[in-house]
Scaffold this motif. Structure first.
Motif, PDB file in Angstrom:
ATOM      1  N   LYS A 113       2.246   1.968  -3.469  1.00  0.00           N
ATOM      2  CA  LYS A 113       1.268   2.563  -4.380  1.00  0.00           C
ATOM      3  C   LYS A 113       1.116   4.063  -4.135  1.00  0.00           C
ATOM      4  O   LYS A 113       0.841   4.828  -5.043  1.00  0.00           O
ATOM      5  N   ASP A 114       1.284   4.473  -2.878  1.00  0.00           N
ATOM      6  CA  ASP A 114       1.110   5.875  -2.494  1.00  0.00           C
ATOM      7  C   ASP A 114       2.432   6.580  -2.207  1.00  0.00           C
ATOM      8  O   ASP A 114       2.444   7.626  -1.568  1.00  0.00           O
TER       9      ASP A 114
ATOM     10  N   SER B 140       0.823  -1.202   0.000  1.00  0.00           N
ATOM     11  CA  SER B 140       0.000   0.000   0.000  1.00  0.00           C
ATOM     12  C   SER B 140       0.861   1.257   0.000  1.00  0.00           C
ATOM     13  O   SER B 140       0.576   2.220  -0.716  1.00  0.00           O
TER      14      SER B 140
ATOM     15  N   ARG C 273       2.698  10.342  -3.088  1.00  0.00           N
ATOM     16  CA  ARG C 273       1.799  11.164  -2.276  1.00  0.00           C
ATOM     17  C   ARG C 273       2.289  11.230  -0.829  1.00  0.00           C
ATOM     18  O   ARG C 273       2.210  12.271  -0.179  1.00  0.00           O
TER      19      ARG C 273
END
Length: 123
Positions: free
Chosen positions: A106-107, A103, A110
């Motif tokens: 994926k981020d 997870s 950001r």
């Protein structure tokens, strides 16, 4: 007198403490970097994380990660080497660490996590 800091046993690692620890962006970035580095070397030195925060702030986060059972710290001379406690975490909470790292990957932009190439260049 041992200079090795105390670590919880496998059985003492508690899910609420692990999840609380991972809720901090800097600690998540540290775990992410350790996981990315496992393919090259399973340990990183304190200085490899200097891009994340100042020394005293990092020391605080390293202690939190160690105390909750996410990270193992080994002292060698004046250096401290850290690695994930992957086997212990997998035994206690199967799939949790991989799910968190997946997870986070994926981020990564950001969350402003340092890229894998940056970690290898620092090490």
């Amino acid at each position: 007198m041992s200079r090795t800091p105390p670590h919880p046993t496998r059985e003492q690692i508690e899910l609420p403490l692990v999840l609380d620890c991972l809720s901090d962006p800097i600690r998540l970035a540290i775990v992410y970097q350790l996981a990315q580095q496992e393919r090259v070397s399973n340990e990183l030195c304190c200085g490899d994380f200097s891009g994340l925060a100042g020394k005293s702030n990092l020391a605080y986060h390293f202690a939190k990660l160690r105390e909750c059972g996410l990270m193992l710290t080994r002292v060698a001379g004046t250096n401290r080497f850290m690695r994930l406690r992957r086997e212990d975490l997998e035994a206690r909470f199967p799939g949790l660490l991989d799910a968190v790292i997946g997870s986070a990957a994926k981020d990564a932009s950001r969350l402003q996590l340092i890229a894998e190439c940056d970690v290898m260049e620092a090490g």
